[in-house]
Design a protein around this motif. Structure first.
Motif, PDB file in Angstrom:
ATOM      1  N   HIS A 188       1.230   4.971  -2.639  1.00  0.00           N
ATOM      2  CA  HIS A 188       1.436   6.294  -2.500  1.00  0.00           C
ATOM      3  C   HIS A 188       2.464   6.636  -3.562  1.00  0.00           C
ATOM      4  O   HIS A 188       2.120   7.818  -3.417  1.00  0.00           O
ATOM      5  N   ASP A 224      -6.650   7.153   0.030  1.00  0.00           N
ATOM      6  CA  ASP A 224      -6.877   5.810   0.056  1.00  0.00           C
ATOM      7  C   ASP A 224      -7.285   5.364  -1.373  1.00  0.00           C
ATOM      8  O   ASP A 224      -8.802   6.499  -1.385  1.00  0.00           O
ATOM      9  N   HIS A 235       0.839  -1.533  -0.259  1.00  0.00           N
ATOM     10  CA  HIS A 235       0.118   0.350   0.791  1.00  0.00           C
ATOM     11  C   HIS A 235       0.660   1.717   0.293  1.00  0.00           C
ATOM     12  O   HIS A 235       0.350   2.761  -1.051  1.00  0.00           O
TER      13      HIS A 235
HETATM   14 ZN    ZN Z   1      -3.168   5.014   2.901  1.00  0.00          ZN
END
Ligand code: ZN
Ligand code: KG4
Length: 362
Positions: free
Chosen positions: A125, A314, A121
């Protein structure tokens, strides 16, 4: 391993916290096309509890993910045969949610005979600014999210060196706790930013922890304690609340701007070519912070990039892009790859920069 030919069209799935998301991204030789990008937020489901409840999050992902994938595919006008791979966040995050997304991706990979991409994850980003245009490697990244606050030298796909990080709370966590202490609703960051617009940043005196010390490590827990004290000192009127928010936001921006200037000096001393500074993660949506970091970059002679607000918080487009880049490089995951609650971007902690495990000195 040999590189795969472009274009590559990839389905991305994100379920690591409280957003269920699915997106289709096409990686072309000269650009990235986001063909669709669906997000279902769970803010309301968690509102009663004052924070994200992992079990509620996991159940909501189960209920929504299949429908979101169908929508993302129809938005993009693609069918299964148009896909070259399926990518999902495999960690770090709330493990129940990560398992929902990763298991779904595994089922699709198995059923459609597609390569599986297990994406970190944080790498999503880190690569998110590349969704909107020309952000070539290498660059210096400030990753500011709900769980992380780190400076990373992004040298190439899969080559990430941590230069410094928070030693306690993440900066997004500090925004969220400040909101809670002041009785503001979730999501904390945007609501603190909104309240700060009405406040005076000079009224409440808040500390700037670790600014007087060399190095790139940061600390936000003292700031949170000072906010708690200020909130309890006198009646919490709207005016007072706004002043505390403005002072808090300005303290965070001072800390991040000063540490970013140091990080840029360190990065420039070790990297050839025209340097670039990138901010990503949920807190990068903060307008004042973006402005301060852009000014700091200009002063240091760095180009500056920040993703559009939608891709700071997100989303699945960043996961699809990271997946597509790994697909191109041939980094597929086996179908029994495990979901991971913890997964640092730089497990070695900056060996190339000569620092120890605790972070480099600047
Ligand atoms: Zn995040
Ligand atoms: O990247 P993200 O969506 O999720 C994680 O990976 O953690 O980041 C969420 C964090 C939350 O702490 C949220 O309060 C913060 O980003 N955030 C903001 C803003 N928008 C979101 N913080 C400050 N200002 C904002 N506008």
């Amino acid at each position: 391993m040999a590189q795969l030919k472009l274009p590559l069209t990839v389905l991305g799935i994100e379920t690591s916290c409280d957003e269920t998301a699915a997106a289709i991204v096409r990686l072309c030789p000269d650009k990235v096309e986001v063909l669709s990008d669906r997000i279902a937020s769970q803010t309301e489901a968690h509102a009663l509890y004052g924070g994200v409840v992992p079990e509620i999050a996991a159940r909501a992902h189960v209920e929504r993910l299949d429908g979101l994938i169908r929508l993302a595919m129809s938005d993009a006008r693609v069918v299964w045969d148009d896909l070259e791979g399926v990518a999902a966040t495999a960690g770090p995050g709330l493990i129940g949610g990560v398992m929902v997304g990763l298991s779904t991706a595994k089922a699709i990979a198995l059923g459609r005979n597609l390569p599986l991409l297990a994406v970190n994850h944080l790498e999503g980003h880190a690569l998110s600014p590349r969704l909107s245009g020309d952000v070539p490697f290498p660059y210096l990244l400030l990753l500011v999210s709900g769980g992380h606050c780190q400076f990373i030298a992004v040298e190439a796909l899969g080559r990430y060196h941590r230069l410094g990080s928070t030693i306690d709370d993440a900066v997004g966590e500090a925004f969220d706790k400040t909101a809670k202490l002041l009785g503001l609703a979730a999501p904390g960051g945007p609501n603190v930013e909104r309240a700060a617009k009405e406040g005076d940043p000079h009224v409440v005196d808040l500390p700037r922890p670790l600014l007087d010390r060399p190095g790139l490590d940061m600390s936000f827990s003292g700031l949170k304690t000072a906010v708690r004290r200020a909130a309890g000192e006198r009646m919490l009127t709207d005016r007072r609340r706004a002043d505390i928010c403005a002072s808090f936001q300005s303290a965070v921006a001072d800390i991040l701007a000063a540490k970013s200037a140091r990080a840029m000096a360190l990065f420039a001393s070790r990297q050839k070519g025209s340097p670039r500074f990138v901010v990503a993660g949920g807190v990068a949506a903060n307008g004042m912070l973006r402005m301060r970091l852009e000014a700091e970059s200009r002063r240091a002679g760095f180009a500056f990039s920040a993703p559009p607000l939608r891709w700071c918080t997100d989303n699945a487009a960043m996961i699809a892009l990271a997946g597509a880049e790994h697909l191109r490089a041939g980094n597929f995951a086996p179908l029994d790859v495990a979901a991971r609650a913890r997964w640092p971007l730089d497990p070695e902690a900056e060996p190339a920069y000569g620092g120890g495990k605790k972070g480099a000195k600047a």
